[in-house]
Design a protein around this motif. Structure first.
Motif, short mmCIF file in Angstrom:
data_model
loop_
_atom_site.label_atom_id
_atom_site.label_comp_id
_atom_site.label_asym_id
_atom_site.label_seq_id
_atom_site.Cartn_x
_atom_site.Cartn_y
_atom_site.Cartn_z
N THR A 104 -29.80 26.50 -64.93
CA THR A 104 -30.62 25.29 -64.73
C THR A 104 -32.05 25.69 -64.39
O THR A 104 -33.01 25.13 -64.95
N SER A 105 -32.21 26.64 -63.49
CA SER A 105 -33.55 27.11 -63.13
C SER A 105 -34.26 27.71 -64.34
O SER A 105 -35.47 27.50 -64.55
N ARG A 135 -26.37 27.22 -61.53
CA ARG A 135 -27.61 27.25 -60.74
C ARG A 135 -28.69 28.06 -61.43
O ARG A 135 -29.83 27.60 -61.57
N LYS A 136 -28.34 29.24 -61.88
CA LYS A 136 -29.34 30.12 -62.50
C LYS A 136 -29.80 29.58 -63.85
O LYS A 136 -30.99 29.64 -64.18
N SER A 189 -33.79 34.66 -59.25
CA SER A 189 -32.69 33.70 -59.11
C SER A 189 -31.35 34.40 -58.92
O SER A 189 -30.49 33.96 -58.15
N GLN A 198 -35.47 24.97 -66.71
CA GLN A 198 -36.64 24.28 -66.15
C GLN A 198 -37.90 25.13 -66.30
O GLN A 198 -38.99 24.61 -66.60
N TYR A 199 -37.76 26.44 -66.11
CA TYR A 199 -38.90 27.33 -66.34
C TYR A 199 -39.32 27.32 -67.80
O TYR A 199 -40.52 27.23 -68.12
#
Length: 354
Positions: free
Chosen positions: A278-279, A275-276, A255, A282-283
């Motif tokens: 949030t990813s 952005r990072k 990411s 989610q992971y």
């Protein structure tokens, strides 16, 4: 007849004595409260004057003894602090107020260089007050001085568990794990920034967050980057270990590479972070069921629920409050209702406390 009169006089005398004692204790307690106000203002001499008056009226007044121990500690008179701590422990065994006395006692011993005895004192306090977070936190500080980082980490985990709002516990966890387990360190620093978003420590910890977020990518020149993937991130067996976040690290590495492409050229640091992060959340939500350990059980649910409720953006701007980016302050000033909503959710979050 004489016997009855004697009994009546005795009862009356006892009642009168108790009433006088109760009044003196109340007056002594009031003097202690006045002393605390002076102590908070930094006027230690006036504080001592009130505490001494209180002890003259009520010789073993616990509040006065406890405050004397703390005040002497604050002016680095450790022997005196220890003396009043001992007196409080002797005259009021098991009283709830003693939990703060144990902290003062342990701190004084530690400052005198008697760190092992300080740990013993914290342990004695923990035995009596097993749910008081400050005893674990201060024990952790002493254990670090004894080069017992692993034991110290366990103490900080316990203090954070007992009081999730104690910023210093999260700060200690983040710093201890910074070099060895970056994702838990990141989460600890992020929780700290929720609790303390704009201070000297906040600026330092935001810098640590940024270091972790960018730790996996090295920019070689304007066109080339190197993604730093360690063997641990790809080790299937390691992924079965307690508190393993190698998969999350791999995701963050990939990411982070996107920070250097053309679509991110005009993005601010906080926008890249959103952005990072949030990813990452989610992971973590997807991987939570297959992993275990304190950091999976304690921190992960907080951040995954945050993301589920669409609060990651608000959190990011709160976390960046100590940055020098002027757009952060503008955003926070124009989203006060969102910030209030975030803290309402955060304050009501149900932490897993074992």
């Amino acid at each position: 007849m004489v016997q009855k009169t004697t009994i009546s006089v005795f009862i009356l005398f006892t009642f009168f004595s108790n009433a006088v004692f109760a009044q003196q204790k109340e007056e002594a307690d009031n003097l202690v409260q006045e002393g605390v106000v002076f102590q908070d203002k930094g006027d230690v001499d006036s504080a001592f004057s009130r505490y001494n008056q209180a002890l003259k009226m009520d010789r073993d007044n616990l509040a006065a003894l406890a405050e004397m121990a703390y005040s002497y500690l604050s002016i680095e008179k450790y022997d005196e602090s220890i003396s009043y701590s001992k007196r409080a422990l002797k005259t009021h065994p098991h009283d709830p107020v003693l939990k703060t006395v144990y902290v003062s006692y342990g701190n004084a011993l530690d400052e005198e260089g008697k760190t092992e005895k300080a740990v013993d004192m914290y342990d004695e306090g923990i035995h009596t007050f097993p749910d008081y977070f400050q005893l674990y936190y201060n024990k952790g500080i002493s254990l670090l001085k004894l080069n017992k980082a692993g034991d110290a980490l366990l103490s900080f985990e316990r203090s954070a568990t007992l009081n999730p709002r104690h910023a210093s516990s999260h700060n200690a966890i983040g710093r201890l794990l910074f070099a060895t387990n970056k994702i838990p360190s990141l989460m600890a620093f992020c929780r700290f920034l929720v609790l303390e978003s704009d201070s000297k420590r906040s600026s330092s910890n935001l810098n640590n967050v940024q270091k972790i977020m960018g730790a996996y990518v090295t920019k070689n020149d304007d066109k080339n980057i190197t993604i730093n993937v360690s063997p641990d991130m790809l080790d299937v067996n390691k992924k079965k270990e307690k508190n393993n976040f190698s998969g999350a690290e791999l995701l963050l590495a990939i990411s982070s590479a996107a920070d250097n492409d053309s679509t991110s050229a005009n993005k601010t640091d906080v926008e890249k972070f959103i952005r990072k992060f949030t990813s990452l959340c989610q992971y973590l939500k997807e991987a939570e069921k297959d992993n275990y350990g304190f950091y999976w059980d304690y921190y992960v649910p907080y951040f995954t629920e945050m993301d589920d409720k669409g609060l990651t953006e608000v959190f990011a701007y709160i976390a960046f409050a100590s940055s020098e980016d002027p757009t952060v302050k503008v955003w926070l000033d124009s989203h006060k209702a969102d910030v209030t909503g975030f803290y309402k959710w955060s304050d009501e979050f149900r932490w897993r406390i074992n």
